[in-house]
Write a protein that holds these residues in place. Sequence first.
Motif, short mmCIF file in Angstrom:
data_model
loop_
_atom_site.label_atom_id
_atom_site.label_comp_id
_atom_site.label_asym_id
_atom_site.label_seq_id
_atom_site.Cartn_x
_atom_site.Cartn_y
_atom_site.Cartn_z
N MET A 17 0.85 -1.18 0.00
CA MET A 17 0.00 0.00 0.00
C MET A 17 0.89 1.23 0.00
N THR A 18 0.68 2.12 -0.90
CA THR A 18 1.43 3.36 -0.96
C THR A 18 0.54 4.49 -0.47
N LEU A 19 0.99 5.16 0.57
CA LEU A 19 0.16 6.19 1.18
C LEU A 19 0.64 7.60 0.89
N PHE A 20 1.94 7.80 0.82
CA PHE A 20 2.48 9.14 0.89
C PHE A 20 2.96 9.70 -0.44
N SER A 21 3.18 8.88 -1.40
CA SER A 21 3.62 9.35 -2.71
C SER A 21 3.51 8.17 -3.67
N GLN A 22 4.06 8.32 -4.84
CA GLN A 22 4.05 7.22 -5.79
C GLN A 22 5.16 6.21 -5.51
N ALA A 23 6.08 6.54 -4.60
CA ALA A 23 7.15 5.60 -4.25
C ALA A 23 6.58 4.47 -3.39
N PRO A 24 7.06 3.26 -3.59
CA PRO A 24 6.52 2.13 -2.82
C PRO A 24 7.04 2.12 -1.38
N GLU A 25 6.26 1.48 -0.56
CA GLU A 25 6.69 1.22 0.81
C GLU A 25 7.52 -0.06 0.82
N THR A 26 8.40 -0.15 1.79
CA THR A 26 9.20 -1.34 1.97
C THR A 26 8.79 -2.00 3.28
N LEU A 27 8.46 -3.28 3.22
CA LEU A 27 8.18 -4.04 4.43
C LEU A 27 9.51 -4.26 5.14
N TYR A 28 9.59 -3.80 6.37
CA TYR A 28 10.83 -3.90 7.15
C TYR A 28 10.78 -5.06 8.14
N PHE A 29 9.60 -5.30 8.73
CA PHE A 29 9.49 -6.30 9.80
C PHE A 29 8.03 -6.70 9.95
N GLN A 30 7.81 -7.93 10.40
CA GLN A 30 6.46 -8.32 10.79
C GLN A 30 6.52 -9.39 11.86
N ASN A 31 5.54 -9.35 12.74
CA ASN A 31 5.34 -10.40 13.74
C ASN A 31 3.84 -10.47 14.02
N VAL A 32 3.44 -11.13 15.10
CA VAL A 32 2.01 -11.26 15.38
C VAL A 32 1.36 -9.92 15.69
N ALA A 33 2.14 -8.91 16.08
CA ALA A 33 1.59 -7.58 16.37
C ALA A 33 1.18 -6.85 15.09
N GLY A 34 1.89 -7.09 14.00
CA GLY A 34 1.56 -6.42 12.75
C GLY A 34 2.75 -6.34 11.82
N ARG A 35 2.63 -5.45 10.86
CA ARG A 35 3.69 -5.22 9.87
C ARG A 35 4.22 -3.80 10.02
N LEU A 36 5.50 -3.67 9.76
CA LEU A 36 6.19 -2.39 9.88
C LEU A 36 6.76 -2.03 8.52
N TYR A 37 6.37 -0.85 8.03
CA TYR A 37 6.78 -0.39 6.70
C TYR A 37 7.59 0.90 6.80
N TYR A 38 8.42 1.10 5.78
CA TYR A 38 9.14 2.36 5.65
C TYR A 38 8.87 2.93 4.27
N GLN A 39 8.53 4.21 4.24
CA GLN A 39 8.30 4.91 2.98
C GLN A 39 9.37 5.99 2.88
N ALA A 40 10.40 5.72 2.08
CA ALA A 40 11.57 6.59 2.02
C ALA A 40 11.23 7.98 1.51
N GLY A 41 10.37 8.08 0.50
CA GLY A 41 10.05 9.39 -0.06
C GLY A 41 9.42 10.33 0.93
N ALA A 42 8.64 9.80 1.85
CA ALA A 42 7.96 10.63 2.85
C ALA A 42 8.69 10.63 4.19
N GLN A 43 9.72 9.78 4.31
CA GLN A 43 10.46 9.65 5.57
C GLN A 43 9.50 9.32 6.72
N VAL A 44 8.67 8.31 6.53
CA VAL A 44 7.67 7.90 7.51
C VAL A 44 7.77 6.40 7.77
N VAL A 45 7.67 6.04 9.05
CA VAL A 45 7.54 4.66 9.47
C VAL A 45 6.06 4.41 9.71
#
Length: 142
Positions: free
Chosen positions: A1-29
């Motif tokens: 899912m891309t939220l902040f721009s046309q640049a893709p998010e990168t899945l960084y980590f996941q566990n039973v709590a959820g998934r953690l993404y980084y969107q470099a273009g927006a500098q948002v975790v």
Amino acid sequence: MTLFSQAPETLYFQNVAGRLYYQAGAQVVRLAWAGERIALPAIQEYYEQVLALMLSTGTHKILSHHGQRAPLPGPAQEWLTGNWIPRAIAQAGVRYCAIVEGADPMHRLSTQSVVSASPSGLQFRRFAELSEADAWLRQVRG
């Protein structure tokens, strides 16, 4: 899912709590929470990965998308406000946290408990929609 721009998010980590993404273009975790009740060790592991990602990328912005997340248990709330948030501010310079509210009223109460008990230095804003959270994070500097 891309939220902040046309640049893709990168899945960084996941566990039973959820998934953690980084969107470099927006500098948002972005934290995408799972809907199940989560034990404290899994919550701690998840947040430690958030901190590691923030340290490695230099970002100061978090988007926590609560969705159907169950309310955080009291010990998790205490750990967040007394341990993790102060470290995130001191070590990673975290400044902004946009929270997209979950549907459960009890969840919203647990979120309010964390927000109100958190140390100063981290600015929280709560939103009903991802687009609102996105707009706010785009306009803040840092």
